[in-house]
Design a protein around this motif. Sequence first.
Motif, mmCIF file in Angstrom:
data_model
loop_
_atom_site.group_PDB
_atom_site.id
_atom_site.type_symbol
_atom_site.label_atom_id
_atom_site.label_comp_id
_atom_site.label_asym_id
_atom_site.label_seq_id
_atom_site.Cartn_x
_atom_site.Cartn_y
_atom_site.Cartn_z
ATOM 1 N N TYR A 175 -2.188 -2.466 -10.849
ATOM 2 C CA TYR A 175 -2.574 -3.118 -9.068
ATOM 3 C C TYR A 175 -3.883 -3.508 -9.333
ATOM 4 O O TYR A 175 -4.636 -2.864 -10.781
ATOM 5 N N ASP A 176 -4.324 -4.372 -8.434
ATOM 6 C CA ASP A 176 -5.612 -5.057 -9.124
ATOM 7 C C ASP A 176 -6.885 -4.911 -8.510
ATOM 8 O O ASP A 176 -7.999 -4.694 -8.745
ATOM 9 N N LEU A 181 -3.876 0.264 -4.978
ATOM 10 C CA LEU A 181 -3.665 1.179 -5.566
ATOM 11 C C LEU A 181 -3.343 2.664 -4.266
ATOM 12 O O LEU A 181 -2.311 2.942 -3.729
ATOM 13 N N ALA A 182 -4.455 2.383 -3.295
ATOM 14 C CA ALA A 182 -5.055 3.696 -2.229
ATOM 15 C C ALA A 182 -3.903 2.510 -1.045
ATOM 16 O O ALA A 182 -2.976 3.755 -0.924
ATOM 17 N N ASP A 183 -3.833 1.344 -1.397
ATOM 18 C CA ASP A 183 -2.375 1.755 0.085
ATOM 19 C C ASP A 183 -1.214 1.373 -0.435
ATOM 20 O O ASP A 183 -0.516 2.284 -0.371
ATOM 21 N N ALA A 184 -0.262 0.979 -1.515
ATOM 22 C CA ALA A 184 0.235 1.600 -2.325
ATOM 23 C C ALA A 184 0.808 3.275 -2.450
ATOM 24 O O ALA A 184 1.898 3.834 -1.805
ATOM 25 N N LEU A 185 -0.244 3.652 -2.601
ATOM 26 C CA LEU A 185 0.133 5.648 -2.803
ATOM 27 C C LEU A 185 0.075 5.865 -0.719
ATOM 28 O O LEU A 185 1.504 6.291 -0.989
ATOM 29 N N GLU A 212 8.769 6.759 -9.490
ATOM 30 C CA GLU A 212 9.455 6.043 -9.264
ATOM 31 C C GLU A 212 9.073 5.871 -8.292
ATOM 32 O O GLU A 212 10.521 3.936 -8.372
ATOM 33 N N TYR A 213 8.802 5.357 -6.928
ATOM 34 C CA TYR A 213 9.068 4.442 -5.901
ATOM 35 C C TYR A 213 7.468 3.456 -5.995
ATOM 36 O O TYR A 213 7.820 2.592 -5.694
ATOM 37 N N LEU A 214 6.217 4.214 -6.432
ATOM 38 C CA LEU A 214 5.631 2.573 -6.580
ATOM 39 C C LEU A 214 6.365 1.924 -7.873
ATOM 40 O O LEU A 214 6.232 0.646 -7.696
ATOM 41 N N VAL A 215 6.838 2.220 -9.333
ATOM 42 C CA VAL A 215 7.714 1.553 -9.840
ATOM 43 C C VAL A 215 8.232 0.782 -9.197
ATOM 44 O O VAL A 215 8.264 -0.587 -9.805
ATOM 45 N N ARG A 216 9.088 1.339 -8.689
ATOM 46 C CA ARG A 216 10.284 -0.138 -7.900
ATOM 47 C C ARG A 216 10.119 -1.326 -7.083
ATOM 48 O O ARG A 216 10.420 -2.003 -7.010
ATOM 49 N N VAL A 217 9.194 -0.594 -6.536
ATOM 50 C CA VAL A 217 8.401 -1.166 -5.188
ATOM 51 C C VAL A 217 7.616 -2.498 -5.804
ATOM 52 O O VAL A 217 7.354 -3.674 -5.338
ATOM 53 N N ALA A 218 6.795 -2.358 -7.114
ATOM 54 C CA ALA A 218 6.583 -3.279 -8.081
ATOM 55 C C ALA A 218 7.037 -4.466 -8.750
ATOM 56 O O ALA A 218 6.776 -5.152 -8.536
#
Length: 225
Positions: A175-176, A181-185, A212-218
């Motif tokens: 995340y840049d 990152l906050a939006d992703a969380l 797992e969710y964060l990595v898969r979506v990315a």
Amino acid sequence: MSTSLGESTATTRGAAHDPSTAPALKLELAVVPVADVDRATAFYTRLGWTLDVDVPVADDYRVVELTPPGSPASIIVGTGVTDAEPGSARGLHLVTRDIEATRADLLARGVDAGDVFHDAGGVFHRAGTAARVAGLAPGRASYGSFLEFADPDGNTWTVQEVTERIPGRVTQARYDSAAELADALREAAAAHGEHEARTGEEDPNWPDWYAEYLVRVAAGQQPPQ
């Protein structure tokens, strides 16, 4: 028990190249040969790339590092950093999730971006224009659509559309900014709430589920349910 040379070599290679035991090696930099550092720097910053460092050590030695938006890897252009012929770089690849939007952005920034194309075989593009077919890949298959552009020295870049990664290809997310990152969380939290509603119970392993969710979506993969 004796073995043939082929069997021995295969066994040795298998042990030496076990990916589970190999030390982490991340591709960090690509050196791009240019004749005019200022011109190259102006071109890449016009693309929206971040100018990380510009260190003019001496008249014959200058290091300029630039990073494409969202990329974990960077490039270096400079003086005295490579003996390759300026403009000789070929096959440098950038990845985007929307190749049509990326082409529109490049054109808006004054870059002569070529038309989108795909390969007739559907695996990867070939050298030159062999088997090149105009337009998006059939079904807009991930990894299948490309476009090309060049910098002022003639170094060529290929943009490839990747919307869904090969399983296991990506194991981390980047995340840049803290806001990104906050939006992703927040998105993960909402999805996890739906997950708990489906299972009807509180998930004590929510950190693992979030990760797992964060990595898969990315990676453009299907998130966990």
